[in-house]
Motif scaffolding. Structure first.
Motif, short mmCIF file in Angstrom:
data_model
loop_
_atom_site.label_atom_id
_atom_site.label_comp_id
_atom_site.label_asym_id
_atom_site.label_seq_id
_atom_site.Cartn_x
_atom_site.Cartn_y
_atom_site.Cartn_z
N VAL A 69 -33.63 -1.96 46.91
CA VAL A 69 -33.31 -3.39 46.86
C VAL A 69 -32.32 -3.70 45.75
O VAL A 69 -31.34 -4.42 45.95
N ILE A 88 -31.25 -7.76 55.04
CA ILE A 88 -32.04 -8.66 54.17
C ILE A 88 -33.49 -8.67 54.61
O ILE A 88 -34.41 -8.62 53.78
N ALA A 89 -33.74 -8.70 55.92
CA ALA A 89 -35.12 -8.67 56.42
C ALA A 89 -35.82 -7.37 56.03
O ALA A 89 -36.97 -7.38 55.59
N THR A 92 -36.67 -7.42 52.41
CA THR A 92 -37.81 -8.32 52.20
C THR A 92 -39.12 -7.60 52.51
O THR A 92 -40.11 -7.73 51.78
N ILE A 95 -39.91 -5.23 49.61
CA ILE A 95 -40.48 -5.98 48.49
C ILE A 95 -41.93 -6.34 48.79
O ILE A 95 -42.81 -6.23 47.93
N ALA A 96 -42.20 -6.76 50.02
CA ALA A 96 -43.57 -7.09 50.41
C ALA A 96 -44.47 -5.87 50.30
O ALA A 96 -45.61 -5.95 49.83
#
Length: 110
Positions: A69, A88-89, A92, A95-96
């Motif tokens: 990221v 980007i998805a 994300t 990160i989750a």
């Protein structure tokens, strides 16, 4: 707590080294090449310190996930590389995943 700080230093050092790798132009430019070598040495040294307490799978998942990221963000800011919606998805979701490991996993060594 210091082990998490060591992991953070390892991540930042790896991101700096990887960012300088592009600037080294195939190790043909001296200063960026030095940054690459020093950055990776620091990254692996501090990662090794974290492995005294944090399980290797957890440490590496966090190191790799956040590194991906952060490198993408550095590439966007410094090199103007575009990130599309699927990228980007995906980041994300990374990160989750890191958040789930840190918040809910008993394996994380908290």
């Amino acid at each position: 707590m210091k082990n998490w700080l060591f992991l953070g230093v390892a991540i930042v050092a790896e991101v700096v080294a990887t960012s300088a790798l592009k600037s080294s132009d195939g190790f043909s430019r001296l200063m960026p090449s030095i940054v690459v070598v020093v950055g990776y040495v620091l990254a692996f040294y501090f990662l090794s310190l974290t492995l005294k307490v944090i399980p290797i799978g957890v440490a590496y998942a966090i190191w790799a996930g956040l590194g991906i990221v952060l490198i993408a963000l550095v590439s966007w800011v410094i090199y103007g590389q575009k990130l599309d919606l699927p990228a980007i998805a995906g980041m994300t979701l990374i990160i989750a995943g890191v958040a789930v490991i840190n918040l809910f996993s008993r394996t994380a060594g908290h």
